[in-house]
Motif scaffolding. Structure first.
Motif: not given
Lengths: 376, 297
Positions: A51-52, A55, A288, A292, A296, A300, A304
């Protein structure tokens, strides 16, 4: 269909296949590989890191005027699968850089392969010192375990006022064994006493025998530097058995699954960690976190953030090298200085191990809460 | 080791052993009737745990409704599994059935992986089971008390069905000789379906108890209990229902006590289970309560 026709068909098919595997696309994109545990005992890490990375890719989709493409391979949380994954990425997909793996044991299985091919690799979260030892092309985005174990021991002595500690180690994981040893060394040096050392194994679900043994030694704290699944199950069984001492662990704890599985049992669990959004300071981190959470719809997390940093580090090095040549990118990575990542400011030290700060978090009211930051 | 710790470890062992026993009963029952090692048994256990999770969290059913629902759904899946994977092979060599069972196991695991994902989920343990009783310095979780009780109740229920009812009589007959049973006018397919229904419901009960004790549910959670239950069943005498429970208890106790007495061997506790399996196969292949092998031909 006659024999001749079949032969012709086979020839045509094989020609088509050889065309499709030719690096026609390689001119237009820069291809990176990611090998992560998407299933198996540490699947939550792979899930968070991927997922990280996505992004990060949204934030910096291009380098050297070309689009970056990241190809993901699942390692099933397994060392052998991890080695196979890197072979696939390096030999078949011809990637110019590798991201992964999430845990130390698997990264140690993957690194020699990218090393031999002279392809630089950046692991987001493999913290065992042995991961990069004797390697030229292997890097990571996280701090290493001697620092983590040391901080945990000092924290146990000064903040938790612990005289005695019991250590419970997952013997199947290089990370857990290493971190346990670094903690013990520092804890004893600081005047503490280790009253029991017991072992568990990844995938075990029943720790009642070990815990009953620990209980009889009445330690002030329990240091259990294991991964989140074992951490959660162990905490639950410990509380059921009436063991109420504080539990201290490492960065492997910071997965939502820990709280989901552990529930009330993991309340007040302390751990040394890479990142907490409350401690985030760089502009990159702010952007970020915003992206994020929009994408999602959740906070965060550390894994990630580290996944994103691994991507940023590699792309930044390609940019500074001005090329995708393995050796040039490697040199650029090694020369990384004051890089403002998501998880903080980072300077690449010896052996591809960054020098950066650490945070201590704890679980409070079912959430990961920031406690303090410790600088190297 | 003080006597309190020893007692505590004994309780730990009984608690684990009764779980093994519970899973082993269904395993051994299907074997007893069909001579089929149902490798998908552990995956039915995983399936039941997921159904229970979804029934409890999505439809907000109370646990005393969602758990029985999960058990029934899993029972039906057991029948479907038999129809799809085993029935077409009824007259095939036994090895084909075994391979089909392994295939069914992989299929269930990977379907779960595709539809649910690999990240483990928590199991909503009802609060009733959360209570802890303190007794003479011992800590006993209520769940630990219930597991052996559930295991024993289901064991006696099953023994009653197999030895006191008409269906049970037909099952026992089928286990001796398929063809003759059919000639006696017994609907063999119905008997086999009932066997799978019961076996799968037992797996489901085991799955729910397992998930309550170790509330971490993932697509591969059934592999391990499945293997342990298989060993317990072999130890007790595969095909023998009482033997399966006994084998489960012995295996669980053995595993806990080896860790308790020789903590250095903690990482070898699974190896211990397999050593038992090898020893049983070497010295007493029919297990503790198994009947001597009679060649059916």
């Amino acid at each position: 269909m006659g024999k001749k026709n079949v032969l012709t068909l086979l020839v045509v098919i094989s020609i088509l296949f050889s065309f499709s595997s030719m690096p026609v696309l390689a001119e237009d994109v820069i291809k990176l590989g990611a090998y992560l545990p998407m299933t198996g005992s540490v699947a939550a890490y792979g899930d968070m890191e991927w997922s990280g990375i996505q992004i990060a890719k949204e934030m910096e989709p291009e380098v050297l005027g070309k689009k970056v493409e990241v190809m993901l391979v699942d390692t099933k949380s397994d060392k052998i699968e991890a080695a196979n994954a890197v072979t696939l990425l390096v030999e078949k997909e011809k990637v110019v850089g590798v991201l992964g793996e999430a845990i130390s044991g698997n990264t140690m299985a993957g690194n020699p392969i990218s090393e031999a091919a002279k392809i630089p690799s950046v692991s987001p979260t493999a913290t065992n010192p042995l991961v990069n030892q004797g390697k030229n092309y292997a890097f990571r985005a996280c701090f290493i375990d001697p620092f983590q174990g040391e901080v945990a021991a000092r924290f146990a002595r000064s903040e938790l006022k612990a005289q005695t500690a019991a250590v419970i180690i997952d013997i199947a994981q290089d990370y857990c064994v290493g971190l346990g040893n670094f903690f013990v060394k520092e804890f004893v040096k600081q005047g503490g006493k280790i009253v029991s050392t017991t072992y568990i194994q990844t995938g075990d679900q029943d720790f009642s025998a070990q815990l009953s043994a620990v209980q009889s030694t009445k330690p002030d704290i329990i240091y259990a530097p294991n991964y989140y699944t074992e951490d959660a199950l162990m905490a639950k069984q410990a509380r059921d058995l009436g063991i109420n001492q504080p539990i201290l662990t490492g960065d492997g704890a910071q997965a939502d699954a820990l709280i989901e599985i552990g529930g009330a049992s993991v309340e007040n669990m302390y751990f040394t960690a890479h990142f907490h959004k409350q401690a985030a300071s760089t502009d990159r981190a702010k952007e970020y976190i915003k992206r994020y959470e929009e994408k999602y719809k959740k906070d965060a997390d550390a894994f990630g953030a580290l996944g994103a940093d691994a991507y940023f580090l590699l792309v930044d090095a390609i940019k500074r090298a001005g090329s995708t040549d393995g050796t040039k990118v490697r040199d650029a990575l090694a020369a990384t200085k004051d890089f403002k990542g998501v998880s903080g400011t980072l300077t690449m030290g010896e052996n591809g191990n960054p020098i950066k700060s650490m945070v201590i978090n704890k679980v409070e009211n079912g959430k990961f809460v920031y406690v303090t930051t410790i600088n190297p | 080791m003080t006597s309190t710790i020893f007692l505590q470890q004994l309780i730990n062992g009984i608690s684990l052993g009764s779980l093994y026993g519970l899973v082993a009963v269904g395993y051994t029952m299907v074997y007893g009737i069909l001579r089929l090692i149902n490798f998908a048994h552990g995956d039915l256990l995983m399936f039941a745990a997921y159904v229970a999770i979804y029934a409890t969290t999505l439809s907000a059913l109370p646990w005393f409704l969602s758990f029985p629902l999960a058990i029934i759904v899993t029972g039906v899946l057991g029948i479907v599994l038999d129809r799809a994977a085993y029935k077409p092979l009824r007259n095939a060599p036994r090895i084909s059935l075994l391979i089909s069972a392994i295939g069914a196991s992989f299929l269930l695991e990977n379907l779960a992986l595709v539809f649910i994902g690999g990240v483990p989920r928590a199991f909503p343990r009802p609060e009733v089971f959360d209570k802890v009783i303190s007794l003479f310095g011992l800590r006993i979780q209520v769940l630990t008390l219930y597991t052996p009780i559930v295991t024993l109740v289901l064991l006696f229920g099953l023994l009653y069905i197999v030895f006191r009812t008409k269906v049970g009589k037909a099952m026992r007959a089928a286990s001796k000789d398929f063809e003759t049973t059919r000639l006696m006018g017994i609907n063999l397919d119905r008997i086999i379906s009932i066997t799978f229904l019961l076996g799968s419901m037992l797996a489901a009960a085991g799955g729910i108890m397992w998930a309550m004790k170790y509330p971490q549910v993932n697509p591969f959670m059934g592999v391990f209990p499945g293997l342990k239950a298989f060993i317990a069943a072999v130890l007790g005498g595969i095909g023998n229902i009482t033997g399966a429970v006994l084998g489960g208890f012995l295996l669980g106790l053995g595993e806990i006590l080896i860790v308790a007495f020789v903590p250095e061997l903690a990482q070898y506790r699974d190896a211990f289970a397999f050593v038992i399996l090898i020893l049983v196969l070497l010295f007493r292949p029919t297990g503790i309560m198994g009947e001597p092998i009679i060649d059916k031909s």
